[in-house]
Design an enzyme around this catalytic site. Sequence first.
Site, short mmCIF file in Angstrom:
data_model
loop_
_atom_site.label_atom_id
_atom_site.label_comp_id
_atom_site.label_asym_id
_atom_site.label_seq_id
_atom_site.Cartn_x
_atom_site.Cartn_y
_atom_site.Cartn_z
N LYS A 34 -8.28 20.27 -1.64
CA LYS A 34 -6.89 19.82 -1.76
C LYS A 34 -6.83 18.29 -1.75
O LYS A 34 -7.80 17.62 -1.38
CB LYS A 34 -6.03 20.39 -0.63
N TYR A 295 -4.08 -15.87 1.53
CA TYR A 295 -2.65 -15.99 1.84
C TYR A 295 -2.42 -16.52 3.26
O TYR A 295 -3.07 -16.08 4.22
CB TYR A 295 -1.96 -14.64 1.70
#
Length: 401
Positions: A34, A295
């Site tokens: 799954k 950043y």
Amino acid sequence: MKSWVEISGQRLAANYRLLADMVGAETSVMAVVKADAYGHGADPCAVVLAAAGAEWLGVTDAAEGVAVQASLAQAGVQPRMLVMSEALGEEAETVVEHGLTPVVSNVEQMEALARAAGNDASRPFGVHLEVDTGMARQGVSPGGALDDVLGWLSRQSAISLDGVMTHFASAEIAGSHQTSEQRTRFEQAVGQVVAAGLKPAWVHAGNSSTIDNPADAETATGSLPWLVNVARMAGARAMVRSGLALYGYSLPVEREQGYGGDARSRIRSRLQPVMTWKTRVTGVREVEPGTKIGYNGTYTAPHRMRLALLPVGYADGLRRELSATGAHTGGWVMFGEARAALVGRVSMNLTIVDVTGIQSVAVGDEAVVLGAGITADDHARLAGTIPYEILCGVKSTRCLR
């Protein structure tokens, strides 16, 4: 190709065979594919697992089941397929048309399946009934609610009870009181099934941690006696559902407070990670001491540094929690057997690593983002999560090796 995932079919098959050997001949192992095989690619993994001997595969929903079924048909193998999320009414026709086996918990779901199957008593459609023994997620509650469902099944012949199942909330905890209570409720529920005159072919429960947990084992390499005994009550075959361990990982076995028995993992050291995530260096530069990197300038170069740029980031599944700042050591990638630490913040599609001590690194060289030397367990520890989430989050082109 900025990054790619290599899937080892050999390791996947070896993990399945290890699990099958661990549970013994009296118990089958459902191979759970799954969520796109936990990020590994359901289609290729299903083919490998079927060839390795899996009688059952577990998928998320009908759509995933149909896609996996098509891949299996091309390969000439076709194990049975369990739709593990409870079947919705609108999925009934697809489930029936493609011969998938749905998990159900109420009469309404089964009525929809019966209508889709044409209410044909000569060819009853098989379902697996989930019993909620204490997880409060899916399933019918034991007792009166279960009796109502079993009564409906007994009064008609278009739907047959092929399996009875439950799921454990704390399977990785050795000596778990919760698991003990759930087992008791499940045994009682199977007793209700038998008393109703129904004869399922399969009784299944548990996951990879159920196989791994030494408290559940008869011997170091033995069966799961509690599950086998419950299945025998119904004249059924026992089955355990494994997902994470197939792909080379397991949750640590924890110890219930006051439990004095064995709490050592049975399989963790013997599993082989199946996924290797790679990328290539797209740029190399040198920076002076004091240079702010990434950043917000959260990382400052403490000395002259040589940096490599990698075209992967959080949009690709490399968690932002692996970022490094001056106060926090983050993750790393591997160049061969050498570590290159992440510096600065992981960006959306770019990450910077320190290759000061690996002078041979050049543009075009391969870096391992996840694999030997940097595992999903490492990523999970740094990100404060579990390996399931790391593996499912990787977004990259996959190839089977």
